[in-house]
Design a protein around this motif. Structure first.
Motif, short mmCIF file in Angstrom:
data_model
loop_
_atom_site.label_atom_id
_atom_site.label_comp_id
_atom_site.label_asym_id
_atom_site.label_seq_id
_atom_site.Cartn_x
_atom_site.Cartn_y
_atom_site.Cartn_z
N ILE A 5 0.85 -1.20 0.00
CA ILE A 5 0.00 0.00 0.00
C ILE A 5 0.88 1.25 0.00
O ILE A 5 0.64 2.19 -0.76
CB ILE A 5 -0.95 0.02 1.22
CG1 ILE A 5 -1.93 -1.13 1.15
CG2 ILE A 5 -1.66 1.35 1.34
CD1 ILE A 5 -2.98 -1.01 0.05
N ARG A 6 1.93 1.25 0.83
CA ARG A 6 2.86 2.39 0.88
C ARG A 6 3.48 2.63 -0.50
O ARG A 6 3.55 3.77 -0.95
CB ARG A 6 3.96 2.16 1.92
CG ARG A 6 3.46 2.12 3.35
CD ARG A 6 4.59 1.90 4.34
NE ARG A 6 5.60 2.94 4.25
CZ ARG A 6 5.52 4.13 4.83
NH1 ARG A 6 4.47 4.43 5.55
NH2 ARG A 6 6.48 5.00 4.72
N ARG A 8 2.27 1.84 -3.42
CA ARG A 8 1.25 2.33 -4.36
C ARG A 8 0.96 3.81 -4.14
O ARG A 8 0.79 4.57 -5.10
CB ARG A 8 -0.02 1.49 -4.23
CG ARG A 8 0.17 0.09 -4.80
CD ARG A 8 -1.00 -0.81 -4.57
NE ARG A 8 -2.19 -0.32 -5.28
CZ ARG A 8 -3.39 -0.84 -5.13
NH1 ARG A 8 -3.58 -1.85 -4.29
NH2 ARG A 8 -4.42 -0.37 -5.79
N VAL A 9 0.92 4.24 -2.88
CA VAL A 9 0.67 5.65 -2.57
C VAL A 9 1.79 6.51 -3.14
O VAL A 9 1.54 7.52 -3.81
CB VAL A 9 0.52 5.89 -1.05
CG1 VAL A 9 0.44 7.38 -0.73
CG2 VAL A 9 -0.71 5.17 -0.53
N LEU A 41 -6.32 2.68 0.20
CA LEU A 41 -5.64 3.59 -0.72
C LEU A 41 -6.34 4.93 -0.86
O LEU A 41 -5.69 5.98 -0.89
CB LEU A 41 -5.51 2.91 -2.09
CG LEU A 41 -4.61 3.60 -3.10
CD1 LEU A 41 -3.19 3.75 -2.59
CD2 LEU A 41 -4.62 2.83 -4.41
N TRP A 72 -7.99 9.88 -5.70
CA TRP A 72 -7.65 8.53 -6.16
C TRP A 72 -8.86 7.97 -6.78
O TRP A 72 -9.48 7.20 -6.87
CB TRP A 72 -7.16 7.67 -5.00
CG TRP A 72 -6.20 8.33 -4.10
CD1 TRP A 72 -6.35 8.53 -2.76
CD2 TRP A 72 -4.95 8.93 -4.41
NE1 TRP A 72 -5.28 9.19 -2.25
CE2 TRP A 72 -4.40 9.45 -3.23
CE3 TRP A 72 -4.22 9.09 -5.57
CZ2 TRP A 72 -3.18 10.08 -3.18
CZ3 TRP A 72 -3.01 9.73 -5.52
CH2 TRP A 72 -2.49 10.22 -4.33
#
Length: 72
Positions: A5-6, A8-9, A41, A72
């Motif tokens: 997740i980190r 992707r951010v 996200l 997003w």
């Protein structure tokens, strides 16, 4: 928060959404975790340490960003 997740951010935005700097970046919860926000996200954004500290645990709508926030 999971590493994927980190990643992707940061892949979505590699600069502070408030001031535009690329230094000391952190992941911030738009809806604060301390107030029930999650690690999904859509609830995460990139802010520099200074802007993140200024925002603290305020809701995003109460912390008016000087630049348009990428949704997003």
């Amino acid at each position: 928060m999971k590493l994927d997740i980190r990643r992707r951010v940061f892949a979505l935005n590699s600069k502070c959404l408030n001031c535009g700097t690329t230094n000391n970046l952190q992941i911030d919860h738009i809806y604060p975790k301390s107030k029930g926000g999650s690690d999904v996200l859509g609830n995460l954004q990139v802010l520099c340490a200074k802007c993140n500290q200024k925002k603290s645990n305020k809701f995003q709508s109460l912390f008016s960003l000087s630049k348009e926030v990428k949704s997003w």
